[in-house]
Write a protein that holds these residues in place. Structure first.
Motif, PDB file in Angstrom:
ATOM      1  N   LYS A  93      48.530  49.667  48.260  1.00  0.00           N
ATOM      2  CA  LYS A  93      47.162  49.752  48.780  1.00  0.00           C
ATOM      3  C   LYS A  93      46.588  48.370  49.083  1.00  0.00           C
ATOM      4  O   LYS A  93      46.974  47.368  48.489  1.00  0.00           O
ATOM      5  CB  LYS A  93      46.250  50.493  47.804  1.00  0.00           C
ATOM      6  CG  LYS A  93      45.885  49.722  46.563  1.00  0.00           C
ATOM      7  CD  LYS A  93      44.888  50.490  45.730  1.00  0.00           C
ATOM      8  CE  LYS A  93      44.466  49.645  44.542  1.00  0.00           C
ATOM      9  NZ  LYS A  93      43.427  50.250  43.774  1.00  0.00           N
ATOM     10  N   GLU A  94      45.655  48.355  50.013  1.00  0.00           N
ATOM     11  CA  GLU A  94      44.927  47.135  50.348  1.00  0.00           C
ATOM     12  C   GLU A  94      43.686  47.063  49.464  1.00  0.00           C
ATOM     13  O   GLU A  94      43.045  48.077  49.200  1.00  0.00           O
ATOM     14  CB  GLU A  94      44.507  47.144  51.818  1.00  0.00           C
ATOM     15  CG  GLU A  94      45.659  46.944  52.778  1.00  0.00           C
ATOM     16  CD  GLU A  94      46.263  45.551  52.672  1.00  0.00           C
ATOM     17  OE1 GLU A  94      45.499  44.582  52.542  1.00  0.00           O
ATOM     18  OE2 GLU A  94      47.501  45.443  52.728  1.00  0.00           O
ATOM     19  N   PHE A  95      43.353  45.892  49.029  1.00  0.00           N
ATOM     20  CA  PHE A  95      42.195  45.715  48.166  1.00  0.00           C
ATOM     21  C   PHE A  95      40.962  45.451  49.016  1.00  0.00           C
ATOM     22  O   PHE A  95      41.049  44.870  50.099  1.00  0.00           O
ATOM     23  CB  PHE A  95      42.442  44.563  47.189  1.00  0.00           C
ATOM     24  CG  PHE A  95      43.545  44.853  46.221  1.00  0.00           C
ATOM     25  CD1 PHE A  95      43.325  45.642  45.108  1.00  0.00           C
ATOM     26  CD2 PHE A  95      44.822  44.354  46.431  1.00  0.00           C
ATOM     27  CE1 PHE A  95      44.346  45.929  44.225  1.00  0.00           C
ATOM     28  CE2 PHE A  95      45.848  44.633  45.552  1.00  0.00           C
ATOM     29  CZ  PHE A  95      45.610  45.426  44.444  1.00  0.00           C
ATOM     30  N   GLU A  96      39.804  45.880  48.496  1.00  0.00           N
ATOM     31  CA  GLU A  96      38.548  45.738  49.221  1.00  0.00           C
ATOM     32  C   GLU A  96      38.152  44.278  49.385  1.00  0.00           C
ATOM     33  O   GLU A  96      37.584  43.894  50.397  1.00  0.00           O
ATOM     34  CB  GLU A  96      37.433  46.493  48.480  1.00  0.00           C
ATOM     35  CG  GLU A  96      37.676  47.974  48.362  1.00  0.00           C
ATOM     36  CD  GLU A  96      36.724  48.639  47.386  1.00  0.00           C
ATOM     37  OE1 GLU A  96      35.772  47.988  46.915  1.00  0.00           O
ATOM     38  OE2 GLU A  96      36.933  49.824  47.100  1.00  0.00           O
ATOM     39  N   SER A  97      38.433  43.473  48.356  1.00  0.00           N
ATOM     40  CA  SER A  97      38.041  42.067  48.386  1.00  0.00           C
ATOM     41  C   SER A  97      38.938  41.287  47.435  1.00  0.00           C
ATOM     42  O   SER A  97      39.731  41.871  46.686  1.00  0.00           O
ATOM     43  CB  SER A  97      36.578  41.921  47.951  1.00  0.00           C
ATOM     44  OG  SER A  97      36.433  42.312  46.599  1.00  0.00           O
ATOM     45  N   ALA A  98      38.772  39.977  47.441  1.00  0.00           N
ATOM     46  CA  ALA A  98      39.533  39.133  46.517  1.00  0.00           C
ATOM     47  C   ALA A  98      39.129  39.436  45.072  1.00  0.00           C
ATOM     48  O   ALA A  98      39.973  39.415  44.173  1.00  0.00           O
ATOM     49  CB  ALA A  98      39.310  37.658  46.840  1.00  0.00           C
ATOM     50  N   ASP A  99      37.849  39.716  44.848  1.00  0.00           N
ATOM     51  CA  ASP A  99      37.397  40.067  43.499  1.00  0.00           C
ATOM     52  C   ASP A  99      38.027  41.371  43.013  1.00  0.00           C
ATOM     53  O   ASP A  99      38.408  41.482  41.852  1.00  0.00           O
ATOM     54  CB  ASP A  99      35.876  40.205  43.444  1.00  0.00           C
ATOM     55  CG  ASP A  99      35.172  38.863  43.432  1.00  0.00           C
ATOM     56  OD1 ASP A  99      35.839  37.854  43.116  1.00  0.00           O
ATOM     57  OD2 ASP A  99      33.972  38.834  43.728  1.00  0.00           O
ATOM     58  N   HIS A 100      38.135  42.338  43.920  1.00  0.00           N
ATOM     59  CA  HIS A 100      38.773  43.611  43.564  1.00  0.00           C
ATOM     60  C   HIS A 100      40.238  43.386  43.217  1.00  0.00           C
ATOM     61  O   HIS A 100      40.760  43.939  42.237  1.00  0.00           O
ATOM     62  CB  HIS A 100      38.646  44.594  44.721  1.00  0.00           C
ATOM     63  CG  HIS A 100      39.229  45.936  44.449  1.00  0.00           C
ATOM     64  ND1 HIS A 100      40.038  46.587  45.341  1.00  0.00           N
ATOM     65  CD2 HIS A 100      39.146  46.763  43.372  1.00  0.00           C
ATOM     66  CE1 HIS A 100      40.433  47.736  44.834  1.00  0.00           C
ATOM     67  NE2 HIS A 100      39.906  47.871  43.637  1.00  0.00           N
ATOM     68  N   GLU A 101      40.909  42.547  43.978  1.00  0.00           N
ATOM     69  CA  GLU A 101      42.314  42.230  43.723  1.00  0.00           C
ATOM     70  C   GLU A 101      42.481  41.546  42.360  1.00  0.00           C
ATOM     71  O   GLU A 101      43.351  41.902  41.570  1.00  0.00           O
ATOM     72  CB  GLU A 101      42.848  41.332  44.838  1.00  0.00           C
ATOM     73  CG  GLU A 101      44.312  40.994  44.730  1.00  0.00           C
ATOM     74  CD  GLU A 101      44.766  40.162  45.903  1.00  0.00           C
ATOM     75  OE1 GLU A 101      45.726  40.572  46.568  1.00  0.00           O
ATOM     76  OE2 GLU A 101      44.165  39.088  46.145  1.00  0.00           O
ATOM     77  N   LYS A 102      41.609  40.568  42.071  1.00  0.00           N
ATOM     78  CA  LYS A 102      41.665  39.860  40.790  1.00  0.00           C
ATOM     79  C   LYS A 102      41.386  40.811  39.633  1.00  0.00           C
ATOM     80  O   LYS A 102      42.081  40.785  38.613  1.00  0.00           O
ATOM     81  CB  LYS A 102      40.651  38.712  40.779  1.00  0.00           C
ATOM     82  CG  LYS A 102      40.644  37.921  39.494  1.00  0.00           C
ATOM     83  CD  LYS A 102      39.603  36.815  39.542  1.00  0.00           C
ATOM     84  CE  LYS A 102      39.586  36.034  38.253  1.00  0.00           C
ATOM     85  NZ  LYS A 102      38.540  34.997  38.266  1.00  0.00           N
ATOM     86  N   HIS A 103      40.386  41.649  39.796  1.00  0.00           N
ATOM     87  CA  HIS A 103      40.026  42.620  38.762  1.00  0.00           C
ATOM     88  C   HIS A 103      41.203  43.555  38.484  1.00  0.00           C
ATOM     89  O   HIS A 103      41.553  43.805  37.331  1.00  0.00           O
ATOM     90  CB  HIS A 103      38.796  43.410  39.226  1.00  0.00           C
ATOM     91  CG  HIS A 103      38.303  44.390  38.247  1.00  0.00           C
ATOM     92  ND1 HIS A 103      37.419  44.074  37.253  1.00  0.00           N
ATOM     93  CD2 HIS A 103      38.573  45.706  38.088  1.00  0.00           C
ATOM     94  CE1 HIS A 103      37.164  45.133  36.537  1.00  0.00           C
ATOM     95  NE2 HIS A 103      37.856  46.146  37.021  1.00  0.00           N
TER      96      HIS A 103
END
Length: 159
Positions: free
Chosen positions: A47-57
């Motif tokens: 899946k693709e992440f919504e944002s860099a913060d979402h990816e880090k989380h």
């Protein structure tokens, strides 16, 4: 995920994931294993992440779960730790070194909460999500960790 995006993610989040894992496991080799396993899961995540913060989380949540899984493993419960050289980082002042040593002596759930809340700057609610606990539980962990640190540091100061 492309190899270039993966390299960027490793550079951006690798150190943070390692520090979270080290705060749980207190062992450099195990923390490196958890970091590699977490980053591998990021690499194969479709899946693709919504944002860099979402990816880090997402990545920190995976790392926390990997740490918990490693702590529950039968192998780890049946073996004792080797007497390793102190892996403490070098600090400018002895007080910093003592604080680090005392934080690392806390139980894993307290260490992880302290790291995410104070060092990474996550809120109590975000820390709770990352650690798979309720916000009130994380508040309790932080309160108990501060209490234990206060007591331990006062004892160390008196010596």
């Amino acid at each position: 995920m492309t190899e270039e995006r993966f390299r960027e993610a490793v550079e951006r989040y690798g150190d943070t994931v390692f520090r979270l894992a080290y705060s749980y496991l207190k062992n450099r080799a195990d923390a490196e294993d958890v970091m590699q396993e977490s980053l591998l899961k990021l690499y194969v995540e479709p899946k693709e992440f919504e944002s860099a913060d979402h990816e880090k989380h997402w990545l920190l949540r995976v790392a926390a779960n990997e740490c918990k899984k490693l702590l529950r493993s039968p192998w780890r419960r049946r073996t004792g730790p080797l007497d390793e050289a102190e892996e403490a980082a070098a600090f400018d002042r002895p007080a910093q070194s003592e604080l680090f040593r005392q934080v690392m002596s806390l139980p894993p759930k307290y260490r992880a909460a302290v790291y995410l809340y104070y060092y990474e700057g996550y809120s109590v609610k975000e820390t709770a999500v990352l650690l798979g606990a309720k916000a009130s539980t994380v508040q309790t962990w932080l309160m108990r960790a501060r209490g234990q640190l206060h007591t331990k540091l006062k004892e160390a100061e008196a010596l």
